[in-house]
Design a protein around this motif. Sequence first.
Motif, PDB file in Angstrom:
ATOM      1  N   UNK A   1       0.928   4.585  -3.231  1.00  0.00           N
ATOM      2  CA  UNK A   1       1.622   5.868  -3.368  1.00  0.00           C
ATOM      3  C   UNK A   1       2.482   5.906  -4.619  1.00  0.00           C
ATOM      4  N   UNK A   2       3.237   4.826  -4.856  1.00  0.00           N
ATOM      5  CA  UNK A   2       4.172   4.783  -5.968  1.00  0.00           C
ATOM      6  C   UNK A   2       3.595   3.944  -7.110  1.00  0.00           C
ATOM      7  N   UNK A   3       4.287   3.995  -8.255  1.00  0.00           N
ATOM      8  CA  UNK A   3       3.854   3.247  -9.419  1.00  0.00           C
ATOM      9  C   UNK A   3       4.776   2.075  -9.708  1.00  0.00           C
ATOM     10  N   UNK A   4       6.084   2.296  -9.647  1.00  0.00           N
ATOM     11  CA  UNK A   4       7.034   1.308 -10.117  1.00  0.00           C
ATOM     12  C   UNK A   4       7.358   0.223  -9.111  1.00  0.00           C
ATOM     13  N   UNK A   5       7.816  -0.930  -9.633  1.00  0.00           N
ATOM     14  CA  UNK A   5       8.219  -2.029  -8.772  1.00  0.00           C
ATOM     15  C   UNK A   5       9.472  -1.678  -7.975  1.00  0.00           C
ATOM     16  N   UNK A   6      10.358  -0.904  -8.573  1.00  0.00           N
ATOM     17  CA  UNK A   6      11.591  -0.542  -7.873  1.00  0.00           C
ATOM     18  C   UNK A   6      11.291   0.253  -6.610  1.00  0.00           C
TER      19      UNK A   6
ATOM     20  N   UNK B   1       7.472 -14.211  15.372  1.00  0.00           N
ATOM     21  CA  UNK B   1       8.488 -13.371  14.753  1.00  0.00           C
ATOM     22  C   UNK B   1       8.254 -13.266  13.250  1.00  0.00           C
ATOM     23  N   UNK B   2       8.002 -14.405  12.611  1.00  0.00           N
ATOM     24  CA  UNK B   2       7.764 -14.404  11.169  1.00  0.00           C
ATOM     25  C   UNK B   2       6.466 -13.687  10.829  1.00  0.00           C
ATOM     26  N   UNK B   3       5.418 -13.906  11.629  1.00  0.00           N
ATOM     27  CA  UNK B   3       4.134 -13.253  11.366  1.00  0.00           C
ATOM     28  C   UNK B   3       4.252 -11.738  11.495  1.00  0.00           C
ATOM     29  N   UNK B   4       5.022 -11.285  12.490  1.00  0.00           N
ATOM     30  CA  UNK B   4       5.210  -9.850  12.672  1.00  0.00           C
ATOM     31  C   UNK B   4       5.948  -9.246  11.487  1.00  0.00           C
ATOM     32  N   UNK B   5       6.991  -9.926  11.024  1.00  0.00           N
ATOM     33  CA  UNK B   5       7.738  -9.427   9.878  1.00  0.00           C
ATOM     34  C   UNK B   5       6.878  -9.420   8.617  1.00  0.00           C
ATOM     35  N   UNK B   6       6.082 -10.467   8.433  1.00  0.00           N
ATOM     36  CA  UNK B   6       5.187 -10.516   7.274  1.00  0.00           C
ATOM     37  C   UNK B   6       4.167  -9.382   7.318  1.00  0.00           C
ATOM     38  N   UNK B   7       3.681  -9.067   8.517  1.00  0.00           N
ATOM     39  CA  UNK B   7       2.726  -7.970   8.662  1.00  0.00           C
ATOM     40  C   UNK B   7       3.334  -6.652   8.215  1.00  0.00           C
ATOM     41  N   UNK B   8       4.568  -6.390   8.647  1.00  0.00           N
ATOM     42  CA  UNK B   8       5.248  -5.154   8.239  1.00  0.00           C
ATOM     43  C   UNK B   8       5.491  -5.152   6.728  1.00  0.00           C
ATOM     44  N   UNK B   9       5.904  -6.310   6.178  1.00  0.00           N
ATOM     45  CA  UNK B   9       6.191  -6.386   4.744  1.00  0.00           C
ATOM     46  C   UNK B   9       4.935  -6.121   3.910  1.00  0.00           C
ATOM     47  N   UNK B  10       3.826  -6.756   4.275  1.00  0.00           N
ATOM     48  CA  UNK B  10       2.588  -6.553   3.518  1.00  0.00           C
ATOM     49  C   UNK B  10       2.082  -5.125   3.693  1.00  0.00           C
ATOM     50  N   UNK B  11       2.161  -4.600   4.914  1.00  0.00           N
ATOM     51  CA  UNK B  11       1.738  -3.222   5.134  1.00  0.00           C
ATOM     52  C   UNK B  11       2.558  -2.239   4.331  1.00  0.00           C
ATOM     53  N   UNK B  12       3.882  -2.445   4.287  1.00  0.00           N
ATOM     54  CA  UNK B  12       4.743  -1.566   3.499  1.00  0.00           C
ATOM     55  C   UNK B  12       4.444  -1.701   2.009  1.00  0.00           C
ATOM     56  N   UNK B  13       4.204  -2.934   1.558  1.00  0.00           N
ATOM     57  CA  UNK B  13       3.865  -3.155   0.147  1.00  0.00           C
ATOM     58  C   UNK B  13       2.584  -2.421  -0.231  1.00  0.00           C
ATOM     59  N   UNK B  14       1.560  -2.549   0.601  1.00  0.00           N
ATOM     60  CA  UNK B  14       0.291  -1.892   0.284  1.00  0.00           C
ATOM     61  C   UNK B  14       0.438  -0.372   0.296  1.00  0.00           C
ATOM     62  N   UNK B  15       1.193   0.141   1.264  1.00  0.00           N
ATOM     63  CA  UNK B  15       1.390   1.588   1.309  1.00  0.00           C
ATOM     64  C   UNK B  15       2.111   2.055   0.046  1.00  0.00           C
ATOM     65  N   UNK B  16       3.172   1.352  -0.332  1.00  0.00           N
ATOM     66  CA  UNK B  16       3.916   1.738  -1.532  1.00  0.00           C
ATOM     67  C   UNK B  16       3.058   1.604  -2.782  1.00  0.00           C
ATOM     68  N   UNK B  17       2.251   0.560  -2.836  1.00  0.00           N
ATOM     69  CA  UNK B  17       1.382   0.356  -4.003  1.00  0.00           C
ATOM     70  C   UNK B  17       0.406   1.509  -4.177  1.00  0.00           C
TER      71      UNK B  17
END
Length: 409
Positions: free
Chosen positions: A240-245, A222-238
Amino acid sequence: MDEEIWEDRSEGFGERLLGLLLDRARHLPPQLIAPLIAEEVARIGGRDVSILLQDYAQELLVPLPGRKLHVSQPEPVSNSPAGRAFLRGEVVEVAQAHGGLRMYLPLLDGSDTVGVMALSVDTVGEDDRRLLTRLSCLVADLLVTKNAYTDQFFQARRREPMSVSAEIQWSLLPPLSMSVPQFDVAGILEPAYRVAGDSFDYALNDNILHAAVIDAMGHGLDAATMATVAVGAYRHARRVFVGLAEKYAFMNDAISRQFGPDHFVTAQLMHINITTGEMELVNAGHPAPLLIRDGRVVRQLESATTLPVGFGGQEPRIKEHALRPGDRVLCYTDGIIEEHLAGSDLFGEERLVDCVNRLGQEPSQGVRADLRLLSHVLKSERGGRTSDDATLFMIEWRGGAADHLAVLD
């Protein structure tokens, strides 16, 4: 003709040798790369070639099995010639009792050391050293490239069974270290073979170092799956977007939509301008990073309270800090300080700071070596136990021009 090849150590000979290795390696399956390397080293007069890879716990350098390779016992990363070459990224030469030298060459993929190439030679000159150093860099690139096509290298690095969640987390990670003139970064995960919800990520885009440390709630898959989504979302946002917000908002939306209101991820999101040392920080429910200056912790890098990823909704408040050349920023997950010691006491932040300060009195061996030592000392101080994920991630900022071409001048 053979005698001329053996005696010739010119740039021309080196170019032909490295070119031949590249030409042949392109078409070889992964299991034949090591024998090819042994053949090429023999052309320079080397023998008993070993390819040593770091195990996942960062305790041993284990030999890669393969035809024509010299396979011996694993060598400790601490207090061994192979370990010194690995941690310092420098060639180490040891005189042999029967004559000749045993050479240990770090396998550098960019600035990340992936292992060590060891070989024996009767004599070695400056032309040999230059050629072997270049050869070791090419070997590192080949190992990293072929690694994507085989499980052989993964299997060699394992010293005990690995959980499925740990498999997932290790596949998510960037290189464990990066070094450029302006900064170093390094990270380490514990327990190496059972880690589930902890992860880190970074990228250098122009003159901004983007970095994140996350800790997904729960354990196991469960934790590994959530971490995978979090890192994937972070990389996608990084990308595409510039700001931390915007990054925080994108990650928060991904976690809340996928897992619902009862799941969350704590996170630290950072931008560091590598030319000025200006740092932006969003701390989403995570332990505050420690600022280390001249080997001692001087303070926590506090930031305004932001809800963990998944619980958010409001725009995070970004805290700015100014780093000085030589400053280190140490990020850690709560598994470091919330381990219960004998008597049910928590390890706590005070003990963490004390360990950092004690080790800071010793000469630095570089960020990767220092962080590895800190991780192992902390584990020992916690009684050798790591019941929860315990991750460390360190950045050292040195400053200087961000024009990387200047390094070539």
